[in-house]
Each structure stands twice: as C-alpha cells, then as structure tokens.
Design an enzyme around this catalytic site. Structure first.
Site, PDB file in Angstrom:
ATOM      1  N   ARG A  34       0.933  -1.345   0.057  1.00 25.83           N
ATOM      2  CA  ARG A  34       0.176   0.069  -0.007  1.00 25.83           C
ATOM      3  C   ARG A  34       0.873   1.216   0.079  1.00 25.83           C
ATOM      4  O   ARG A  34       1.743   1.257   0.911  1.00 25.83           O
ATOM      5  CB  ARG A  34      -0.883   0.005   1.240  1.00 25.83           C
ATOM      6  CG  ARG A  34      -1.672   1.368   1.525  1.00 25.83           C
ATOM      7  CD  ARG A  34      -2.400   1.122   2.701  1.00 25.83           C
ATOM      8  NE  ARG A  34      -3.030   2.273   3.039  1.00 25.83           N
ATOM      9  CZ  ARG A  34      -2.612   3.115   4.392  1.00 25.83           C
ATOM     10  NH1 ARG A  34      -1.676   2.744   4.916  1.00 25.83           N
ATOM     11  NH2 ARG A  34      -3.146   4.330   4.407  1.00 25.83           N
ATOM     12  N   ARG A  75      -6.615  17.550   7.089  1.00 25.59           N
ATOM     13  CA  ARG A  75      -5.117  17.598   7.714  1.00 25.59           C
ATOM     14  C   ARG A  75      -4.777  18.817   8.276  1.00 25.59           C
ATOM     15  O   ARG A  75      -4.967  19.841   7.656  1.00 25.59           O
ATOM     16  CB  ARG A  75      -4.208  16.774   6.866  1.00 25.59           C
ATOM     17  CG  ARG A  75      -4.716  15.348   6.783  1.00 25.59           C
ATOM     18  CD  ARG A  75      -3.510  14.635   5.817  1.00 25.59           C
ATOM     19  NE  ARG A  75      -3.941  13.090   5.875  1.00 25.59           N
ATOM     20  CZ  ARG A  75      -3.476  12.183   6.907  1.00 25.59           C
ATOM     21  NH1 ARG A  75      -2.978  12.486   7.863  1.00 25.59           N
ATOM     22  NH2 ARG A  75      -3.809  10.793   6.688  1.00 25.59           N
ATOM     23  N   LYS A 220     -13.020   2.877   1.506  1.00 25.79           N
ATOM     24  CA  LYS A 220     -12.623   2.867   2.955  1.00 25.79           C
ATOM     25  C   LYS A 220     -13.798   3.124   3.665  1.00 25.79           C
ATOM     26  O   LYS A 220     -14.279   4.360   3.698  1.00 25.79           O
ATOM     27  CB  LYS A 220     -11.450   3.697   3.220  1.00 25.79           C
ATOM     28  CG  LYS A 220     -10.545   3.168   2.506  1.00 25.79           C
ATOM     29  CD  LYS A 220      -9.161   4.145   2.657  1.00 25.79           C
ATOM     30  CE  LYS A 220      -8.712   4.198   3.967  1.00 25.79           C
ATOM     31  NZ  LYS A 220      -7.449   5.100   4.257  1.00 25.79           N
ATOM     32  N   THR A 278      -5.665  -0.990  10.675  1.00 25.77           N
ATOM     33  CA  THR A 278      -5.611   0.063  11.810  1.00 25.77           C
ATOM     34  C   THR A 278      -5.045  -0.712  12.950  1.00 25.77           C
ATOM     35  O   THR A 278      -6.058  -1.608  13.486  1.00 25.77           O
ATOM     36  CB  THR A 278      -6.517   0.964  11.923  1.00 25.77           C
ATOM     37  OG1 THR A 278      -7.459   1.521  10.841  1.00 25.77           O
ATOM     38  CG2 THR A 278      -5.977   1.948  12.684  1.00 25.77           C
TER      39      THR A 278
END
Length: 476
Positions: A34, A75, A220, A278
């Site tokens: 990834r 972010r 996701k 995660t």
C-alpha cells in the site's frame, strides 16, 4: 507445503525504502503493498510503483499495489522546523483555515472550508483522536479552540469533526493528480478514503473512465454514514476496507468490533474482498513482539472471514517491519489451522450474482472439494469472477487461479486463498490443463498424481465454459 490463505497488506515508507527490505517483506509474506498518498509526493508514488514492480518481477512473485487516496480528509499543515507542538490542557489555540506554518499555539490547515464546518461547542479531534479541542468561537477563517485533551501534535495529522456535515468533495485536486499517476503506472487498486455514499465511489470511477484506465476501487469505510448505505456501496465498489481508526473516532470505539463483523459478513455475501486495517500490530512499531491483545485482534479478523489484514505504521515507519510481517503470518497460520472448511454460512452468498451458471459450478466445485478432500482447486478464469466466488466460500485448500491477463491476476491477489498464476493462451481445455499441470509441478505447489478440482466459468474458449472436473495432476 502449507498455504496461508488470508492475505497481508503492508504500507511502504521510510522503514522499507531499501530494495532489500522490500524483497525481505515479500519473502516474509506480503501480498499487497500500500502506498499512502497522504504521506507521499507524486514523484515518490512513481518510485514506489516502479520499485515494487521490479523487485516482485525479479523474485517471480505476484505482488499487487494499492494506492490509497486522501479523499475528503482534513489534515493539519506544516510546522516550524518540523517540530511538534506541545498542546497543553486548558490552553487556547488558534486554528487558521489557510496555508501556513504552525508554531506555539497556532495551527494551520490548508482547507478554507474548515472554519465553515464548525461552530461553537463542537469537538475537534486531532491525530487519530489522541488530542481533543473544543471550539470557543469562529471569526472568519480563524477558529479559537480550548485544549480538552493534551498531546504532541506533529505535521500533516488527521482532523476529525464528529458533528460537522459532510460537505467536502470526494476528490481534491491532489487526488486527481495521484489518480493520473496511478493510471499511467498501472497500479492494481485505488483506495478512496472517507467514503460516505455510493456517489463518492461513482465519482472516482467516472473520473478514471474519462482520464484513462479504470482500476478496481476499494472503498474505505470510516464514517457512520457509509454504514447506513453499505449494501449500495458494495454494489459499486470492487472491495472495502474496514478502516477502524477513523471509524472508531467518528462512531465510538466500543462500536467498532460489531461494525467490523458486519462489514466482513456483507462483503463476503456480496462476493467482494475486504481488508481489516489499523493498529493490528501497532506496538511492533517500537517493540520486537506484539501484545497478546494485538495477536488476538489479528486472529479474530481471520475467524471473522476477512480476505486480508493490513499493516500501516508498523511497516512504513516502524523499527521492525520484516519481523512484524513474519509475526502476522505466524498468527494467521495458527488461526487458519483451527478453521473448519464449512465454517462460513453459504446461505446468503450470491444474492447479487445474476449468472446462475457461475453460482452452480462454483458451489458444485466447493462441495466436491469438501467431500473428496482434494489437494487444491484449479480455477481457469478469464475475468477473475470464478476464482473470486470460490474464495468467498472460504475453502481450506488453495485456489490456484490461472489467467493470461496481468490485471486480473493482480486483482485476485487480494482474495482469500487465491494464488494467481500466469498462463499462456491455449486453444483447447486439454492444453490449458496440460500447461497448468506443468506450472504447479514445476513450482512445487502440487505433485504429479495429486487429485484436484478444476473449475472454469464464462471463458473466451467455448470448450472451456462452465466446467467442473475431478482431475489428477499430470493425467493425460
């Protein structure tokens, strides 16, 4: 020879920047690499794809590449000299909705919409929820906040707004640039972050269709709104990722385990691959051994029926990337040794499959393999669908999927128990089987005389369509 069926996805980064480390990760068990575009420049993305392709080709290994887009993700910005900010409980910080360099109690985010997305009293969670702020007031592009939970804030950390409306577009300009690079360099999957509805996935697919190659999309799932329309998302996406970090922040950590089981079950029922991600072995970023809870977490994802488990910081910036992959592989092997072949309920499978002939032959192949205790299943596949559907039945034996198409093999590499093998085009089914037999014997995957089940779906070759056959390897 033993075959691990649950796949391992590993995130690349500074910890595996050297070719020898990537090579070692492949040998340790990585099936998919990834690339997180949130932490990679366009030139770095090109470099990662070309390096992975070169090393996997040298090792003659089928390794796929997943490019993870930032999507509608807020972010924080850069910091003065790259030094973290020490945010203390009770302090007032100033959040600017503009590009800039943070210092002291000043934080910047390049998203101008940010100040319009919050109001007095709202919670702002930073860096995977480790730091909590509460909005005191909003004035133009400036948001004044109280530090509720203190912490050290680094650069480019995620911002979660649990109370804010979903107003950001599915793709930003940087995402579009990364998509074009991904298409040009022919990566195998694109993951879209913060999917909220099927519209987000369709927007990405529409953009790819306009600009070139269409690449399988992994949605996701990290927002509660996505859970509400999961079936619709699964209809348009090519797979899903259970992104537990942000999902836990958005909906509450106590709800994640049940959500994980539901997501895996529905992905399996839809015939789509699912990745659990995660903090799976996060302690191994700094320590050579995982916690007992982490080992149980990986094993339980296997027991739940996931196709793949993913490592993030453990392999991208951790101290022990190779050892982490080896450890994960060992945990998976042990968990899979306790699975039963008929553990997963098949009643809800195929509800989205229109071709009943595919349903019939894959189910017949699975039942034959289970009752005869054969060594493997050989799937002769044109589109990849036959091998993918057998994978969703979770057989305890390997599925060797033979395809002449490079993109199909890379796509199948994410599916549980599927081992893609390149095969040349042959004019008859007998020649296909002869070629397949030679490949599995040469690679030491099977021995001459081993009994296998051969299954073939909707092929280009008329004589190879919709076949289930009991076959002895090397039989003429």
């Amino acid at each position: 020879m033993t075959f691990r069926r649950t796949k391992i996805v590993a995130t690349v980064g500074p910890a595996c920047d050297e070719g020898r480390v990537l090579d070692a990760l492949i040998h340790a068990g990585v099936n998919v690499f990834r690339v997180n575009t949130s932490h990679s420049s366009p030139s770095e993305l090109v470099k990662w794809i070309s390096t992975i392709r070169r090393i996997s080709a040298d090792e003659k290994k089928e390794v796929s590449i997943l490019v993870d887009l930032q999507g509608p993700r807020l972010r924080t910005g850069r910091l003065k000299d790259g030094k973290p900010l020490n945010l203390r409980k009770g302090a007032v910080v100033t959040f600017f909705s503009a590009p800039g360099v943070g210092f002291g109690n000043q934080i910047y985010t390049p998203y101008k919409q940010f100040s319009r997305m919050v109001q007095n009293g709202d919670r702002i969670l930073l860096d995977n929820g480790l730091i909590e702020l509460r909005v005191l007031r909003v004035k133009g592009l400036v948001v004044y906040c109280l530090v509720v939970t203190s912490g050290s804030l680094g650069e480019n950390k995620g911002i979660n707004l649990p109370n804010a409306p979903d107003t950001l577009p599915a793709l930003n300009d940087r995402d579009r640039e990364m998509i074009r690079i991904t298409q040009k360099n022919k990566a195998d999957f694109i993951a879209l972050s913060f999917v909220r509805s099927p519209k987000d996935v369709l927007e990405l697919k529409k953009f790819m269709k306009r600009t070139g190659q269409e690449i399988p999309v992994i949605a996701k799932i990290e927002k509660p709104s996505a859970l509400k329309c999961l079936k619709q998302i699964l209809k348009v996406a090519d797979g899903i990722m259970v992104a537990r970090g942000d999902l836990g922040i958005e909906m509450g950590v106590e709800k994640v385990p049940v959500a994980q089981k539901r997501l895996i079950n529905q992905a399996n029922a839809s015939g789509k691959p699912v990745i659990v991600a995660t903090q799976m072995l996060e302690s191994m970023m700094d320590h050579p051994r995982p916690t007992r809870a982490e080992a149980s977490d990986v094993a339980n994802a296997v027991f739940d029926g996931t196709d793949a488990v993913m490592l993030s910081g453990e392999t991208s910036i951790g101290k022990y990337p190779i050892k982490t992959v080896r450890t994960m592989a060992k945990i998976i092997d042990e968990a899979e040794s306790h699975q039963q072949m008929n553990q997963f309920d098949l009643k809800e499978r195929y509800h989205a499959i229109e071709d009943l002939r595919i349903h019939a032959i894959t189910h017949a192949a699975y039942e034959a393999a289970k009752n005869m205790k054969v060594k493997a299943m050989l799937a002769i596949t044109y589109s990849g669908r036959t091998a993918a559907l057998i994978s969703k039945m979770k057989p305890k034996i390997p599925i060797f999927a033979f395809s002449s198409a490079f993109p199909i093999r890379k796509k199948l590499n994410l599916y549980y128990g599927v081992y893609p093998i390149a095969i040349k085009k042959c004019p008859t089914i007998d020649e296909i089987l002869c070629e397949a037999d030679g490949l599995v014997i040469k690679r030491g995957l099977l021995n001459k005389g081993d009994v296998v089940i051969v299954v073939s779906g909707d092929q280009e070759l008329p004589g190879a369509r919709y076949i289930v056959k009991i076959h002895q390897v090397g039989e003429r």
